[in-house]
Design a protein around this motif. Sequence first.
Motif, short mmCIF file in Angstrom:
data_model
loop_
_atom_site.label_atom_id
_atom_site.label_comp_id
_atom_site.label_asym_id
_atom_site.label_seq_id
_atom_site.Cartn_x
_atom_site.Cartn_y
_atom_site.Cartn_z
N ALA A 89 0.81 -1.22 0.00
CA ALA A 89 0.00 0.00 0.00
C ALA A 89 0.85 1.26 0.00
O ALA A 89 0.41 2.31 -0.49
N GLU A 90 2.07 1.16 0.56
CA GLU A 90 2.96 2.32 0.65
C GLU A 90 4.38 1.91 0.29
O GLU A 90 4.78 0.76 0.49
N ILE A 91 5.13 2.89 -0.20
CA ILE A 91 6.55 2.72 -0.49
C ILE A 91 7.32 3.79 0.28
O ILE A 91 6.87 4.93 0.41
N GLU A 92 8.49 3.41 0.78
CA GLU A 92 9.41 4.40 1.36
C GLU A 92 10.78 4.18 0.74
O GLU A 92 11.21 3.04 0.55
N VAL A 93 11.46 5.28 0.42
CA VAL A 93 12.77 5.20 -0.25
C VAL A 93 13.77 6.10 0.46
O VAL A 93 13.47 7.26 0.78
N TRP A 94 14.97 5.56 0.68
CA TRP A 94 16.11 6.32 1.21
C TRP A 94 17.16 6.35 0.10
O TRP A 94 17.76 5.30 -0.22
N THR A 95 17.38 7.47 -0.51
CA THR A 95 18.40 7.56 -1.56
C THR A 95 19.74 7.94 -0.95
O THR A 95 19.81 8.70 0.03
N ILE A 96 20.83 7.41 -1.53
CA ILE A 96 22.18 7.69 -1.04
C ILE A 96 23.02 8.18 -2.21
O ILE A 96 23.69 7.39 -2.89
N PRO A 97 22.97 9.48 -2.52
CA PRO A 97 23.66 10.02 -3.70
C PRO A 97 25.16 9.77 -3.71
O PRO A 97 25.75 9.54 -4.78
N GLU A 98 25.80 9.79 -2.55
CA GLU A 98 27.25 9.62 -2.53
C GLU A 98 27.66 8.24 -3.02
O GLU A 98 28.74 8.06 -3.59
N ILE A 99 26.80 7.24 -2.82
CA ILE A 99 27.10 5.91 -3.34
C ILE A 99 26.83 5.86 -4.84
O ILE A 99 27.60 5.28 -5.62
N ALA A 100 25.73 6.48 -5.26
CA ALA A 100 25.40 6.50 -6.69
C ALA A 100 26.51 7.16 -7.50
O ALA A 100 26.79 6.75 -8.64
N GLU A 101 27.14 8.18 -6.92
CA GLU A 101 28.15 8.95 -7.66
C GLU A 101 29.58 8.46 -7.41
O GLU A 101 30.52 8.97 -8.02
N ALA A 102 29.73 7.46 -6.54
CA ALA A 102 31.07 6.96 -6.23
C ALA A 102 31.61 6.14 -7.39
O ALA A 102 30.86 5.51 -8.15
#
Length: 234
Positions: A89-102
């Motif tokens: 019914a619900e979604i929660e997201v924690w984004t981690i930009p420093e990992i994406a850009e590493a």
Amino acid sequence: MAANPKLPPRVTLLIRNEIRSFMNNPDPNHTGRKVGDSKAAVYAFYDYDGEPIYVGQTSDTVRARVGRHLTGQRSDVVAKFILDPFEVAEIEVWTIPEIAEAEGSTATKRKLLNEYESTVYQKLRDESRFKAVLNEEVPKEITPVPLPASLRGRIIPDSIWDDRAHADVRIARRANIVGRLAQLISERQVKGGIRRTLHLQTQRLEWLSNKRLTELGIESADSETDTLFNFEET
């Protein structure tokens, strides 16, 4: 006007639109980017009672990864009846930009994501009324790390919420999943995590069934079991 037979059912289209809207929200941790476009994140699914039911990580885009679970594309956790997309019914997201850009390989980024996934899993497990989440493979427990800001949203529109959230409908779905998961276990050699998931699903089914009896003012066969779990909203 007749429905277009080439399109999925209206309910499916409505939910997909809500998922698309959620993914188009601004990333709370990266200015100028949509949350669905993040390539390093931890995500969680919640059921209609706000109960956490699955935690995962992705080094692909959040949009693609969640789509594999919820929109009919390949997903092992769905194929093995660990996760029922109907329950989400619900979604929660924690984004981690420093990992994406590493710099580094996908495998390296997944390794970096592990500590965030473990932290989210421990957090939601402790918040669960069952003190458990449906994941077959429990993330290795580590000392929790600080989590970035998260984005949480409902993917079931108001127009169909009451029908989808109705306890009788969910009891039927949950009982079906328990049966299919039990059949899978009886026919294949499985790991302990699958059996643990089945055990949790039976607890979830019992809790919802007891809650429904309480709502209707019906005394259960063993009224003492009604006090096992707190039925109040959390």
